[in-house]
Design a protein around this motif. Structure first.
Motif, PDB file in Angstrom:
ATOM      1  N   GLY A  47       0.812  -1.215   0.000  1.00  0.00           N
ATOM      2  CA  GLY A  47       0.000   0.000   0.000  1.00  0.00           C
ATOM      3  C   GLY A  47       0.842   1.259   0.000  1.00  0.00           C
ATOM      4  N   GLN A 136     -10.613  -8.002   2.063  1.00  0.00           N
ATOM      5  CA  GLN A 136     -10.134  -7.090   3.099  1.00  0.00           C
ATOM      6  C   GLN A 136      -8.665  -6.749   2.901  1.00  0.00           C
ATOM      7  OE1 GLN A 136     -12.172  -5.580   5.555  1.00  0.00           O
ATOM      8  NE2 GLN A 136     -10.349  -4.293   5.496  1.00  0.00           N
ATOM      9  N   LEU A 139      -8.496  -4.150   0.236  1.00  0.00           N
ATOM     10  CA  LEU A 139      -8.974  -2.871   0.772  1.00  0.00           C
ATOM     11  C   LEU A 139      -7.930  -2.237   1.695  1.00  0.00           C
ATOM     12  CD1 LEU A 139     -12.716  -3.716   1.485  1.00  0.00           C
ATOM     13  CD2 LEU A 139     -11.828  -2.159  -0.270  1.00  0.00           C
ATOM     14  N   ASP A 140      -7.227  -3.058   2.462  1.00  0.00           N
ATOM     15  CA  ASP A 140      -6.180  -2.549   3.353  1.00  0.00           C
ATOM     16  C   ASP A 140      -5.017  -1.955   2.561  1.00  0.00           C
ATOM     17  OD1 ASP A 140      -7.721  -3.318   5.512  1.00  0.00           O
ATOM     18  OD2 ASP A 140      -6.553  -5.140   5.924  1.00  0.00           O
ATOM     19  N   THR A 143      -6.308   1.383   1.324  1.00  0.00           N
ATOM     20  CA  THR A 143      -6.390   2.343   2.429  1.00  0.00           C
ATOM     21  C   THR A 143      -5.013   2.883   2.761  1.00  0.00           C
ATOM     22  OG1 THR A 143      -8.355   1.277   3.335  1.00  0.00           O
ATOM     23  CG2 THR A 143      -7.058   2.634   4.848  1.00  0.00           C
ATOM     24  N   GLU A 144      -4.036   2.005   2.780  1.00  0.00           N
ATOM     25  CA  GLU A 144      -2.651   2.424   3.058  1.00  0.00           C
ATOM     26  C   GLU A 144      -2.152   3.399   1.998  1.00  0.00           C
ATOM     27  OE1 GLU A 144       0.247   2.684   5.647  1.00  0.00           O
ATOM     28  OE2 GLU A 144      -1.192   1.073   5.981  1.00  0.00           O
ATOM     29  N   SER A 146      -4.064   5.586   0.632  1.00  0.00           N
ATOM     30  CA  SER A 146      -5.020   6.711   0.723  1.00  0.00           C
ATOM     31  C   SER A 146      -6.039   6.695  -0.416  1.00  0.00           C
ATOM     32  CB  SER A 146      -4.285   8.057   0.758  1.00  0.00           C
ATOM     33  OG  SER A 146      -3.439   8.108   1.882  1.00  0.00           O
ATOM     34  N   ASP A 148      -9.909   5.117  -1.683  1.00  0.00           N
ATOM     35  CA  ASP A 148     -11.174   4.593  -1.174  1.00  0.00           C
ATOM     36  C   ASP A 148     -12.106   4.286  -2.349  1.00  0.00           C
ATOM     37  OD1 ASP A 148     -13.243   3.842   0.493  1.00  0.00           O
ATOM     38  OD2 ASP A 148     -13.871   5.903   0.922  1.00  0.00           O
TER      39      ASP A 148
END
Length: 194
Positions: A47, A136, A139-140, A143-144, A146, A148
């Motif tokens: 990420g 997940q 998604l992680d 998210t890392e 930035s 969405d």
């Protein structure tokens, strides 16, 4: 319109930022990276690498985000139903395929489908069951970085979407009526015949 497409794999990512529309566009930025070393936290590191690569390429401002995630853990099943309305199918899909996913807990997967067009009397679906843990993880990673996204596309679904953009054969074409796309990746390969 600026569209950012990202493909995530377990150990790498690629991206392209396009300006314009389907009829006329240019690639404003692109890139990719692989994790070369074994990491204590590969999701975090992937990420952060993605976020840094997007920033370095000037690909942090966009109107649309499309994310393709790996189908390495996806269970695919062909299934027939007497109807094809999306809302109705989604209401019964997990119940319908639960017995075919004997190796997975149905409560631990996310299911979706692509309608296959064939000559059968009933609606034929290609059903994908993706473990929630895999979703997940992706998604992680995002998210890392930035990011969405509003949706995630499993890579085989992305391949199906591409077939809608390819030229349609006409009567004068001498090509075989069946066409195929082949993507070869480090963890899995996808062959789509249409």
């Amino acid at each position: 319109m600026r569209s950012l497409g990202i493909s995530i794999q377990p150990d790498s990512f690629t991206f392209a930022l396009c300006d314009g529309s389907l009829k006329k566009f240019s690639v404003a930025a692109s890139g990719g990276e692989s994790l070369d070393t074994i990491s204590d936290d590969p999701v975090r590191d992937l990420g952060r690498s993605l976020g840094a690569a997007l920033k370095a390429a000037g690909a942090t401002k966009f109107d649309r985000l499309v994310v393709s995630v790996p189908s390495v853990d996806t269970a695919l099943r062909e299934h027939s139903m007497p109807f094809s309305e999306r809302d109705k199918v989604m209401q019964v899909l997990k119940f319908e395929i639960e017995s075919e996913l004997y190796h997975l807990d149905i409560d631990d997967v996310v299911c979706d489908f692509i309608e296959l067009h064939d000559d059968r009397a009933t609606t034929t679906l290609m059903v994908g069951a993706e473990p929630k843990a895999s979703v997940q993880s992706c998604l992680d990673v995002l998210t890392e970085a930035s990011l969405d996204p509003s949706t995630l596309d499993v890579d085989y679904g992305g391949m199906a979407a591409v077939t809608k953009l390819l030229p349609v054969l006409t009567e004068g074409d001498v090509l075989d009526p069946y066409q195929a796309l082949l993507w070869i990746g480090p963890f899995s390969s996808i062959l789509m015949v249409y």
